[in-house]
Write an enzyme that holds these catalytic residues in place. Structure first.
Site, PDB file in Angstrom:
ATOM      1  N   GLN A  58       0.836  -1.196   0.000  1.00 57.84           N
ATOM      2  CA  GLN A  58       0.000   0.000   0.000  1.00 57.84           C
ATOM      3  C   GLN A  58       0.876   1.253   0.000  1.00 57.84           C
ATOM      4  OE1 GLN A  58      -3.189   0.012   2.843  1.00 57.84           O
ATOM      5  NE2 GLN A  58      -3.925   1.972   2.136  1.00 57.84           N
ATOM      6  N   PHE A  59       1.132   1.773  -1.195  1.00 58.48           N
ATOM      7  CA  PHE A  59       2.002   2.939  -1.335  1.00 58.48           C
ATOM      8  C   PHE A  59       1.427   4.179  -0.663  1.00 58.48           C
ATOM      9  CE2 PHE A  59      -0.804   3.459  -4.939  1.00 58.48           C
ATOM     10  CZ  PHE A  59      -0.942   4.838  -5.069  1.00 58.48           C
ATOM     11  N   THR A  60       0.120   4.222  -0.453  1.00 62.61           N
ATOM     12  CA  THR A  60      -0.505   5.411   0.129  1.00 62.61           C
ATOM     13  C   THR A  60      -0.131   5.627   1.597  1.00 62.61           C
ATOM     14  OG1 THR A  60      -2.527   4.202   0.683  1.00 62.61           O
ATOM     15  CG2 THR A  60      -2.461   5.316  -1.466  1.00 62.61           C
TER      16      THR A  60
END
Length: 150
Positions: free
Chosen positions: A78-80
């Site tokens: 999850q890059f966010t």
């Protein structure tokens, strides 16, 4: 490297109406990676997740780890998690590692967690549009950042 760890009674990941991961009691681990992350971050964070005492013992005290419970885990990239929100209302993801850096580190983290747990770890699919369903148990949700060890 940053994780959001959620103790779950059950969790699953679905991609294009196809369930790719499904667990009962265990941990859902959302993993965010930056360019500066290394094998040292992977080992430290994996050990921390595997040994995190967030499961109740016989007295109901959070004193048991995923290892102690022989629980399952799902790891989802999850890059966010590395979003910058200081300026304006649109998050910036400039700190998040690009796929050529993130994918090998993601795979290495999953492999290290499998070694630490002594069992297979289920995953989402890097870069896919995933639907995550979970029943947060507690709720217990913990954020751990390998850059803040002290």
């Amino acid at each position: 490297m940053k994780v959001v760890v959620q103790r779950v009674s059950k969790a699953s990941v679905t991609i294009d109406d196809r369930k790719v991961a499904d667990i009962g009691s265990g941990l859902l681990v959302l993993l965010g990676i930056i360019n500066e992350d290394t094998q040292e971050d992977i080992k430290w964070l994996s050990n921390k997740v595997a040994n995190l005492r967030v499961f109740g013992d016989e007295n109901g005290v959070m004193n048991k780890s995923l290892i102690d419970m022989n629980g399952d885990a799902i790891v989802v990239s999850q890059f966010t998690l590395h979003a910058l929100t200081k300026k304006g209302n649109r998050p910036s993801y400039i700190k998040a590692a690009k796929p050529d850096v993130a994918i090998p580190l993601y795979k290495a983290f999953v492999k290290q967690l499998e070694i630490d747990l002594g069992k297979n770890v289920q995953t989402g699919e890097f870069g896919a549009d995933m639907k995550i369903e979970l029943l947060n148990d507690g709720p217990v949700t913990i954020i751990i950042d390998s850059k803040n060890k002290e």
